[in-house]
Design a protein around this motif. Sequence first.
Motif, PDB file in Angstrom:
ATOM      1  N   TYR A 141      -3.371   1.544 -13.661  1.00  0.00           N
ATOM      2  CA  TYR A 141      -4.342   2.462 -13.748  1.00  0.00           C
ATOM      3  C   TYR A 141      -5.052   2.794 -12.462  1.00  0.00           C
ATOM      4  O   TYR A 141      -6.075   3.584 -12.344  1.00  0.00           O
ATOM      5  N   LEU A 142      -4.554   2.275 -11.333  1.00  0.00           N
ATOM      6  CA  LEU A 142      -4.853   2.654 -10.007  1.00  0.00           C
ATOM      7  C   LEU A 142      -3.661   2.772  -9.182  1.00  0.00           C
ATOM      8  O   LEU A 142      -2.943   1.757  -9.016  1.00  0.00           O
ATOM      9  N   SER A 143      -3.295   4.045  -8.912  1.00  0.00           N
ATOM     10  CA  SER A 143      -1.957   4.230  -8.137  1.00  0.00           C
ATOM     11  C   SER A 143      -1.811   5.824  -7.781  1.00  0.00           C
ATOM     12  O   SER A 143      -2.226   6.642  -8.701  1.00  0.00           O
ATOM     13  N   PRO A 144      -1.471   6.043  -6.413  1.00  0.00           N
ATOM     14  CA  PRO A 144      -1.601   7.600  -6.045  1.00  0.00           C
ATOM     15  C   PRO A 144      -0.447   8.023  -6.933  1.00  0.00           C
ATOM     16  O   PRO A 144      -0.664   9.482  -6.958  1.00  0.00           O
ATOM     17  N   ALA A 145       0.447   7.623  -7.556  1.00  0.00           N
ATOM     18  CA  ALA A 145       1.489   8.372  -8.205  1.00  0.00           C
ATOM     19  C   ALA A 145       1.099   8.412  -9.770  1.00  0.00           C
ATOM     20  O   ALA A 145       1.534   9.623 -10.502  1.00  0.00           O
ATOM     21  N   PRO A 149      -8.723   7.356  -9.670  1.00  0.00           N
ATOM     22  CA  PRO A 149      -9.914   7.676 -10.022  1.00  0.00           C
ATOM     23  C   PRO A 149     -10.708   8.521  -8.595  1.00  0.00           C
ATOM     24  O   PRO A 149     -10.309   8.570  -7.636  1.00  0.00           O
ATOM     25  N   ALA A 150     -11.906   8.863  -9.331  1.00  0.00           N
ATOM     26  CA  ALA A 150     -12.809   9.709  -8.179  1.00  0.00           C
ATOM     27  C   ALA A 150     -14.437   9.191  -8.565  1.00  0.00           C
ATOM     28  O   ALA A 150     -14.541   8.478  -9.663  1.00  0.00           O
ATOM     29  N   PRO A 151     -15.302   9.517  -7.656  1.00  0.00           N
ATOM     30  CA  PRO A 151     -16.616   9.034  -7.876  1.00  0.00           C
ATOM     31  C   PRO A 151     -17.288   9.997  -9.121  1.00  0.00           C
ATOM     32  O   PRO A 151     -16.878  11.083  -9.429  1.00  0.00           O
ATOM     33  N   MET A 160     -15.456   4.183  -3.858  1.00  0.00           N
ATOM     34  CA  MET A 160     -14.080   4.669  -3.656  1.00  0.00           C
ATOM     35  C   MET A 160     -13.417   3.748  -2.561  1.00  0.00           C
ATOM     36  O   MET A 160     -12.158   3.422  -2.586  1.00  0.00           O
ATOM     37  N   VAL A 161     -14.253   3.110  -1.437  1.00  0.00           N
ATOM     38  CA  VAL A 161     -13.700   2.798  -0.516  1.00  0.00           C
ATOM     39  C   VAL A 161     -13.372   1.330  -0.961  1.00  0.00           C
ATOM     40  O   VAL A 161     -12.463   0.878  -0.573  1.00  0.00           O
ATOM     41  N   TRP A 162     -14.298   0.735  -1.698  1.00  0.00           N
ATOM     42  CA  TRP A 162     -13.813  -0.922  -2.181  1.00  0.00           C
ATOM     43  C   TRP A 162     -12.750  -0.806  -2.979  1.00  0.00           C
ATOM     44  O   TRP A 162     -12.222  -1.945  -2.822  1.00  0.00           O
ATOM     45  N   ILE A 163     -12.827   0.430  -3.772  1.00  0.00           N
ATOM     46  CA  ILE A 163     -11.499   0.196  -4.772  1.00  0.00           C
ATOM     47  C   ILE A 163     -10.302   0.526  -4.214  1.00  0.00           C
ATOM     48  O   ILE A 163      -9.179  -0.165  -4.387  1.00  0.00           O
ATOM     49  N   ALA A 164     -10.344   1.451  -3.380  1.00  0.00           N
ATOM     50  CA  ALA A 164      -8.999   1.694  -2.098  1.00  0.00           C
ATOM     51  C   ALA A 164      -8.601   0.387  -1.465  1.00  0.00           C
ATOM     52  O   ALA A 164      -7.432   0.191  -1.510  1.00  0.00           O
ATOM     53  N   ASP A 165      -9.490  -0.301  -1.051  1.00  0.00           N
ATOM     54  CA  ASP A 165      -9.245  -1.709  -0.435  1.00  0.00           C
ATOM     55  C   ASP A 165      -8.634  -2.723  -1.327  1.00  0.00           C
ATOM     56  O   ASP A 165      -7.620  -3.034  -1.013  1.00  0.00           O
ATOM     57  N   ALA A 166      -8.960  -2.583  -2.601  1.00  0.00           N
ATOM     58  CA  ALA A 166      -8.301  -3.665  -3.529  1.00  0.00           C
ATOM     59  C   ALA A 166      -6.869  -3.273  -3.566  1.00  0.00           C
ATOM     60  O   ALA A 166      -5.900  -4.081  -3.668  1.00  0.00           O
ATOM     61  N   CYS A 180      -4.849   6.543  -3.659  1.00  0.00           N
ATOM     62  CA  CYS A 180      -4.955   6.228  -4.908  1.00  0.00           C
ATOM     63  C   CYS A 180      -6.257   6.301  -5.606  1.00  0.00           C
ATOM     64  O   CYS A 180      -6.603   6.071  -6.559  1.00  0.00           O
ATOM     65  N   VAL A 181      -7.268   6.865  -4.794  1.00  0.00           N
ATOM     66  CA  VAL A 181      -8.445   7.311  -5.132  1.00  0.00           C
ATOM     67  C   VAL A 181      -8.984   8.467  -3.952  1.00  0.00           C
ATOM     68  O   VAL A 181      -8.316   8.915  -3.234  1.00  0.00           O
TER      69      VAL A 181
END
Length: 483
Positions: A141-145, A149-151, A160-166, A180-181
């Motif tokens: 559910y988190l994937s560039p393709a 998600p967005a704010p 968004m940075v925290w989620i992108a880091d994950a 991915c975000v």
Amino acid sequence: MADATFKETMTFRECVDRMVDRAIIASDFDPNTAKIIQACNVVSQIKFPVKIGNKIEIFTGWWAQHSSHRLPVKGGLRFAPIVNQDEIEALASLMSYKCALADIPFGGAKGGLCINPANYSVSELREIAHTFGTELARKEYLSPALSVPAPDMGTSSREMVWIADAYKNMFPENLNQGACVTGKPLNRGGIPGRTEATGKGIQFGLREFFHHPDEVEAAGMEDGLTNKRVIVQGLGNVGYHTAKFLSEEEASLVIGVIERDGAIINPDGLNIHNLRQHFANTGGVKGFADGDYIENAASVLEMECDILIPAALESQIHANNAMSINAKLIVEAANGPVTYEADEILRHRGIKVLPDLYINAGGVTVSYFEWTRNLSHMRFGRLQRRYDEIRGTSYLQAIEELTGKKVSDQLRNDIVRGASELDLVRSGLDDTMRMAFRDMREVMKRNSKITDFRTAAYAIAVAKIAQSYYDMGLAEPPTDVTT
Ligand code: NAD
């Protein structure tokens, strides 16, 4: 005055479905195709533990994918204490329709985490967002393709940075991990103009409305946005930027701002910059010197004004207060601020509504630009800017040589200057709002059963999604909504 204890009879999702039904009936769509389109494809509830202090807390979140006729699916991720599954499904479906209307090649999704961010420290929030991001990535559910998600309410570029880091920790070799975000800070792959994109889009959409004298007259107003009396509910990302652009760039008078702790009114117009500073310092609008404080915030929704902009949360204008609304135009900056029943009342009262799926599409539009930029790994305009400047200089020389006259400094600057990335983003956003407005008007002109912007917007969106299903062999040929 509305009864404060009033309870709505329909849920948010039912409201969206009924609004879509209205468009489906008015456009004579095949009912089976309509059923396929309306169903929410995937809804997942995610529970995960995080250690807060020396205790374990279990957090509950949702991710809904309404339609994956286009990939990735795209949607805001909200952190709020009132999040629930019905709301997330409604918002995911709204997102599919919004992307279709604005010609953005994404499916619709939405995520939410049931949390009051004010109860946690920054490092705790980081841990919670990171863990939620990891859970989302694990389930794709988190994937560039596939799913981006967005704010949204309660989240910003920081989350968004925290989620992108994950995501990055799990897939460090993915070259497109940054996509991915969206809504990231500039130095982490963000794009200029994303933070204020929804407010800017609302400004562009309103300008478009005021470019059409017949619409303005039908709403019982005159001329442009200058001196129009505006009331805004919510001074967060969307409400603040909308109020700021309207007051500072359009000379509108923002005469009221409604927040959680009450409202501030000033018939001469509020200074939005100063009010926001006060809000940031105190956490509310109470005590702002340059206006009158009203404790009963809901009553200010019913105050007389030209433009009412609910920019906080859903179901704020409902069956119980719709009769008391005293605005000529309602601008749905928030998602779902007008319920289905209220919408019917407003239609009967002749109050115009610029619907959420049109007017707040600026956020996802610029998110689309950010995602595209991340995939190309290059900022927009990098290849052309200098070339355009040199060409502009040549044109200018040619004009001056041929006419024997000097061009003014202002004009020289306009012709010679290459577009910045922000210029390009704003121009793409303006064009998106302009084209979608034109499409809605076209539908209303061609189909006499469609007389309001919301039904027109849904009719266009459903037709475009139906076309995708038809192309995949999953549906009947779609109705041409413009005939
Ligand atoms: P935000 O969290 O930045 O701001 C929301 C604001 O509303 C806050 O200031 C909050 O205090 C206020 N608020 C909450 N409850 C309230 C109440 N009962 N009365 C008055 N004010 C209240 O959120 P946001 O990003 O500005 O989103 C606001 C709305 O716009 C949401 O419906 C969201 O889905 C929608 N939206 C946001 C974006 C975006 O880009 N952020 C894009 C499209 C739509």
